[in-house]
Design an enzyme around this catalytic site. Structure first.
Site, PDB file in Angstrom:
ATOM      1  N   HIS A  75       0.973  -1.200   0.116  1.00 13.12           N
ATOM      2  CA  HIS A  75      -0.010   0.011  -0.113  1.00 13.12           C
ATOM      3  C   HIS A  75       0.682   1.243   0.075  1.00 13.12           C
ATOM      4  CE1 HIS A  75      -4.075  -1.698   1.315  1.00 13.12           C
ATOM      5  NE2 HIS A  75      -3.683  -2.494   0.499  1.00 13.12           N
ATOM      6  N   TYR A 204      -9.722   5.958   7.110  1.00  7.36           N
ATOM      7  CA  TYR A 204      -9.772   6.151   8.472  1.00  7.36           C
ATOM      8  C   TYR A 204     -10.865   7.279   8.210  1.00  7.36           C
ATOM      9  CZ  TYR A 204      -5.858   3.473   9.875  1.00  7.36           C
ATOM     10  OH  TYR A 204      -4.634   2.652   9.925  1.00  7.36           O
ATOM     11  N   PRO A 296      -5.777   0.531  18.358  1.00  9.36           N
ATOM     12  CA  PRO A 296      -5.352   0.087  16.982  1.00  9.36           C
ATOM     13  C   PRO A 296      -5.332   1.304  15.785  1.00  9.36           C
ATOM     14  CG  PRO A 296      -7.719  -0.780  17.332  1.00  9.36           C
ATOM     15  CD  PRO A 296      -6.889  -0.124  18.748  1.00  9.36           C
ATOM     16  N   LYS A 300      -0.131   0.148  14.951  1.00 11.03           N
ATOM     17  CA  LYS A 300       1.047  -0.286  15.466  1.00 11.03           C
ATOM     18  C   LYS A 300       1.187  -1.369  16.468  1.00 11.03           C
ATOM     19  CE  LYS A 300       3.366   3.162  13.568  1.00 11.03           C
ATOM     20  NZ  LYS A 300       3.262   2.505  12.327  1.00 11.03           N
ATOM     21  N   TYR A 394       3.292   6.563  10.300  1.00  5.91           N
ATOM     22  CA  TYR A 394       2.488   5.368   9.961  1.00  5.91           C
ATOM     23  C   TYR A 394       3.338   4.492   9.183  1.00  5.91           C
ATOM     24  CZ  TYR A 394      -1.635   3.043   8.462  1.00  5.91           C
ATOM     25  OH  TYR A 394      -2.796   2.014   7.984  1.00  5.91           O
TER      26      TYR A 394
HETATM   27  P1  RFL Z   1      -0.721 -12.302  21.340  1.00  2.49           P
HETATM   28  O1  RFL Z   1      -1.240 -12.383  20.021  1.00  2.49           O
HETATM   29  O2  RFL Z   1      -1.579 -11.617  22.428  1.00  2.49           O
HETATM   30  O3  RFL Z   1      -0.287 -13.679  21.751  1.00  2.49           O
HETATM   31  C1  RFL Z   1       0.027 -13.992  23.126  1.00  2.49           C
HETATM   32  C2  RFL Z   1       0.007 -15.640  23.194  1.00  2.49           C
HETATM   33  O4  RFL Z   1       0.335 -15.781  24.564  1.00  2.49           O
HETATM   34  C3  RFL Z   1      -0.630 -16.914  25.108  1.00  2.49           C
HETATM   35  N1  RFL Z   1      -0.796 -16.984  26.475  1.00  2.49           N
HETATM   36  C4  RFL Z   1      -0.274 -17.848  27.146  1.00  2.49           C
HETATM   37  N2  RFL Z   1       0.405 -18.975  26.845  1.00  2.49           N
HETATM   38  C5  RFL Z   1       1.068 -19.649  27.920  1.00  2.49           C
HETATM   39  N3  RFL Z   1       0.839 -19.351  28.910  1.00  2.49           N
HETATM   40  C6  RFL Z   1      -0.095 -18.347  29.625  1.00  2.49           C
HETATM   41  N4  RFL Z   1      -0.286 -18.087  30.918  1.00  2.49           N
HETATM   42  C7  RFL Z   1      -0.467 -17.485  28.517  1.00  2.49           C
HETATM   43  N5  RFL Z   1      -1.132 -16.453  28.406  1.00  2.49           N
HETATM   44  C8  RFL Z   1      -1.493 -16.113  27.053  1.00  2.49           C
HETATM   45  C9  RFL Z   1      -1.971 -16.299  24.455  1.00  2.49           C
HETATM   46  O5  RFL Z   1      -2.848 -17.611  24.154  1.00  2.49           O
HETATM   47  C10 RFL Z   1      -1.423 -15.829  22.967  1.00  2.49           C
HETATM   48  O6  RFL Z   1      -1.392 -16.964  21.943  1.00  2.49           O
HETATM   49  O7  RFL Z   1       0.494 -11.351  21.581  1.00  2.49           O
HETATM   50  P2  RFL Z   1       1.846 -10.851  20.621  1.00  2.49           P
HETATM   51  O8  RFL Z   1       2.378 -12.181  20.088  1.00  2.49           O
HETATM   52  O9  RFL Z   1       2.584  -9.853  21.449  1.00  2.49           O
HETATM   53  O10 RFL Z   1       1.134 -10.355  19.381  1.00  2.49           O
HETATM   54  C11 RFL Z   1       0.738  -8.761  19.533  1.00  2.49           C
HETATM   55  C12 RFL Z   1      -0.313  -8.642  18.692  1.00  2.49           C
HETATM   56  O11 RFL Z   1      -1.379  -9.641  18.735  1.00  2.49           O
HETATM   57  C13 RFL Z   1      -1.224  -7.318  18.937  1.00  2.49           C
HETATM   58  O12 RFL Z   1      -0.407  -6.359  19.050  1.00  2.49           O
HETATM   59  C14 RFL Z   1      -2.125  -6.854  17.598  1.00  2.49           C
HETATM   60  O13 RFL Z   1      -2.969  -8.026  17.353  1.00  2.49           O
HETATM   61  C15 RFL Z   1      -3.003  -5.722  18.592  1.00  2.49           C
HETATM   62  N6  RFL Z   1      -4.170  -5.756  17.820  1.00  2.49           N
HETATM   63  C16 RFL Z   1      -4.148  -4.955  16.859  1.00  2.49           C
HETATM   64  N7  RFL Z   1      -3.175  -4.515  16.129  1.00  2.49           N
HETATM   65  C17 RFL Z   1      -3.083  -3.733  15.031  1.00  2.49           C
HETATM   66  O14 RFL Z   1      -2.279  -3.211  14.697  1.00  2.49           O
HETATM   67  N8  RFL Z   1      -4.236  -3.600  14.244  1.00  2.49           N
HETATM   68  C18 RFL Z   1      -5.664  -4.311  14.842  1.00  2.49           C
HETATM   69  O15 RFL Z   1      -6.447  -4.307  14.293  1.00  2.49           O
HETATM   70  C19 RFL Z   1      -5.453  -4.993  15.803  1.00  2.49           C
HETATM   71  N9  RFL Z   1      -6.683  -5.771  16.486  1.00  2.49           N
HETATM   72  C20 RFL Z   1      -5.317  -6.270  18.589  1.00  2.49           C
HETATM   73  C21 RFL Z   1      -6.556  -6.372  17.665  1.00  2.49           C
HETATM   74  C22 RFL Z   1      -5.424  -6.935  19.705  1.00  2.49           C
HETATM   75  C23 RFL Z   1      -6.365  -7.493  20.292  1.00  2.49           C
HETATM   76  N10 RFL Z   1      -6.371  -8.067  21.686  1.00  2.49           N
HETATM   77  C24 RFL Z   1      -5.235  -8.460  22.325  1.00  2.49           C
HETATM   78  C25 RFL Z   1      -7.582  -7.650  22.400  1.00  2.49           C
HETATM   79  C26 RFL Z   1      -7.948  -7.055  18.244  1.00  2.49           C
HETATM   80  C27 RFL Z   1      -7.642  -7.572  19.454  1.00  2.49           C
HETATM   81  C28 RFL Z   1      -9.207  -8.263  20.085  1.00  2.49           C
HETATM   82  C1  PHB Z   2      -6.852  -4.201  10.005  1.00  9.18           C
HETATM   83  O1  PHB Z   2      -6.970  -4.333   8.930  1.00  9.18           O
HETATM   84  O2  PHB Z   2      -7.409  -4.995  10.905  1.00  9.18           O
HETATM   85  C2  PHB Z   2      -6.626  -2.824  10.628  1.00  9.18           C
HETATM   86  C3  PHB Z   2      -5.710  -2.074   9.953  1.00  9.18           C
HETATM   87  C4  PHB Z   2      -5.477  -0.708  10.006  1.00  9.18           C
HETATM   88  C5  PHB Z   2      -5.577  -0.293  11.401  1.00  9.18           C
HETATM   89  C6  PHB Z   2      -6.246  -1.312  12.506  1.00  9.18           C
HETATM   90  C7  PHB Z   2      -6.562  -2.624  11.963  1.00  9.18           C
HETATM   91  O3  PHB Z   2      -5.116   0.897  12.147  1.00  9.18           O
END
Ligand code: RFL
Ligand code: PHB
Length: 403
Positions: A75, A204, A296, A300, A394
């Site tokens: 992108h 956005y 989000p 980041k 970004y």
């Molecule tokens: P994760 O992905 O939460 O993975 C952590 C893993 O640890 C496991 N775990 C355990 N394992 C063993 N023993 C325990 N006691 C444990 N407790 C937990 C969990 O089951 C899991 O598999 O963290 P990681 O790897 O640091 O990755 C980070 C990313 O996942 C996160 O920063 C992003 O996904 C944040 N986030 C988003 N970021 C974006 O940039 N765009 C988004 O759209 C976006 N949507 C989101 C999100 C985070 C969310 N959460 C955590 C509430 C949407 C959600 C719902």
């Molecule tokens: C997504 O595609 O899930 C997404 C993209 C950009 C954002 C947050 C979520 O800032």
């Protein structure tokens, strides 16, 4: 109790843990990953979609980029729409050639899991009772239960990659850590559907009815988000209600082109800014969501996890290559500098693009705050310097190298 041994124990098989494991394997460093849920469950969580170049480079270095390079979409820009008026942020021009890759977190995680399995590296899914011991010493160990059998895992280092609700951060005594937090008075309701996305680029949208984001996974799969009150439940939102509300928040010309269809997934995520300092304690390192959460809005979350992984990967490679343990102490400071930049950007974007209703913010009423934010948006979107500030953050600030 059965005893196992490894060099680096990794807690959590999310993107942080899996990427770190794959990189360390390239350096011949042994890892064991312990994950609380099943691999299938990890892959059912639909999360981030935008990868910075730094993340892409790490995945390439880990040797797991084949599908990402084939299927990820480059992108060159994105849009910010304010009450229907669209501004194009030309990332490539404004940053001197930088872009982002649109490729879902689920897909990256799947690729990393497969690579780990194919390399025969150990991951223990569905473990419980994970407890970290003696992390301040040179011989830390982890206990856990799997299929009702108790295990002890001896190791040199522990990488706490277990997300916001994991056990690693809580292992650091409260007197040794400081937690900074801001909880926002709304969440994001996300919907995934097999419908052609409304736009080639992300939009956005700041609207009086609240924030919306039009994102995508491919030319046939869309990801949309709506700002919703924290009191809302997913069950309150039928697909029809979601599409109707999205149309009201998108710019009119985009709304007209919106193709709707049944949802594949719908979930609500609360918005939070959170940082734990420091990010290390003895031989325990916190990585990714275990140490910090961003709203989000700046895309980041996953990208900050990647820069933590990059810093820890450099440190552990140096430790095992030439026995230099002095570099270990650098981890937290290197990681946190970049984390705070990401936190600031995500907080700022969230403030400018959401509707805060009647909540008081920064000790002022919401109407005053919204005037400040409207003026901020007006300035940044209508000056080249302002657009550059948004674009450069970004695409992601550079990673810091070890001293
Ligand atoms: P994760 O992905 O939460 O993975 C952590 C893993 O640890 C496991 N775990 C355990 N394992 C063993 N023993 C325990 N006691 C444990 N407790 C937990 C969990 O089951 C899991 O598999 O963290 P990681 O790897 O640091 O990755 C980070 C990313 O996942 C996160 O920063 C992003 O996904 C944040 N986030 C988003 N970021 C974006 O940039 N765009 C988004 O759209 C976006 N949507 C989101 C999100 C985070 C969310 N959460 C955590 C509430 C949407 C959600 C719902
Ligand atoms: C997504 O595609 O899930 C997404 C993209 C950009 C954002 C947050 C979520 O800032």
């Amino acid at each position: 109790m059965e005893t196992l041994k490894t060099q680096v124990a990794i807690i959590g098989a999310g993107p942080s843990g899996l990427l770190l494991g794959q990189l360390l394997a390239k350096q011949g460093i042994e890892t064991v990953i312990l994950e609380r849920v099943s691999g299938e469950y990890v892959l059912s969580r639909i999360r981030a979609g935008i990868l910075e170049q730094g993340f892409v480079d790490l995945v390439r270095e880990a040797g797991v980029s084949e599908r990402m390079d084939r299927e990820g979409e480059v992108h060159d820009g994105f849009e910010i729409a304010v009450n229907g008026e669209r501004t194009h942020i030309d990332l490539k021009t404004l940053t001197g050639g930088k872009t982002v890759l649109c490729y879902g977190q689920t897909e990256i995680t799947r690729d990393l899991m497969e690579a780990r399995e194919n390399a025969g590296l150990p991951t223990w899914y569905e473990t419980s009772d994970v407890v970290l011991h003696d992390v301040k010493t040179d011989q830390p160990w982890v206990t856990f239960t799997h299929n009702e059998v108790a295990y002890r895992l001896n190791c040199d280092f522990i990488a706490g990659c277990d997300g916001f609700h994991g056990v690693s951060r809580k292992t650091i005594p409260e007197s040794e850590r400081t937690e900074h937090e801001r909880v926002y008075p709304f969440g994001w309701l996300g919907l995934l559907s097999d419908t052609p996305p409304v736009s080639e680029e992300l939009i956005y949208c700041n609207s009086e009815r609240g924030f919306a984001l039009a994102s995508r996974r491919s030319s046939t799969r869309s990801r949309y988000y709506l700002q919703v009150p924290l009191t809302d439940d997913v069950e309150d939102w039928t697909d029809d209600k979601f599409w109707e509300e999205l149309k009201r928040r998108l710019p009119a010309d985009a709304a007209e082109q919106l193709v709707t269809g049944p949802s594949l997934e719908k979930s609500i995520a609360p918005l939070r800014s959170f940082v734990c300092e420091p990010m290390q304690y003895g031989n325990l390192f916190l990585v990714g969501d275990a140490a910090h959460i961003v709203p989000p809005t700046g895309a980041k979350g996953l990208n900050l996890a990647a820069s933590d992984v990059a810093a820890l990967y450099q440190i552990l490679s140096r430790v095992y290559r030439n026995g230099d343990r002095d570099c270990i102490a650098q981890y937290s400071a290197i990681a946190l500098r970049r984390v705070w930049h990401g936190e600031r950007f995500s907080w700022w974007m969230s403030n400018m693009l959401h509707n805060f209703g009647d909540a008081r913010i920064n000790d002022m009423d919401a109407a005053t705050f919204s005037r400040f934010m409207a003026s901020e948006l007006d300035y940044y979107l209508n000056h080249e310097d302002g657009l550059k500030v948004i674009a450069n953050q970004y695409v992601g600030l550079p990673y810091e190298s070890l001293k």
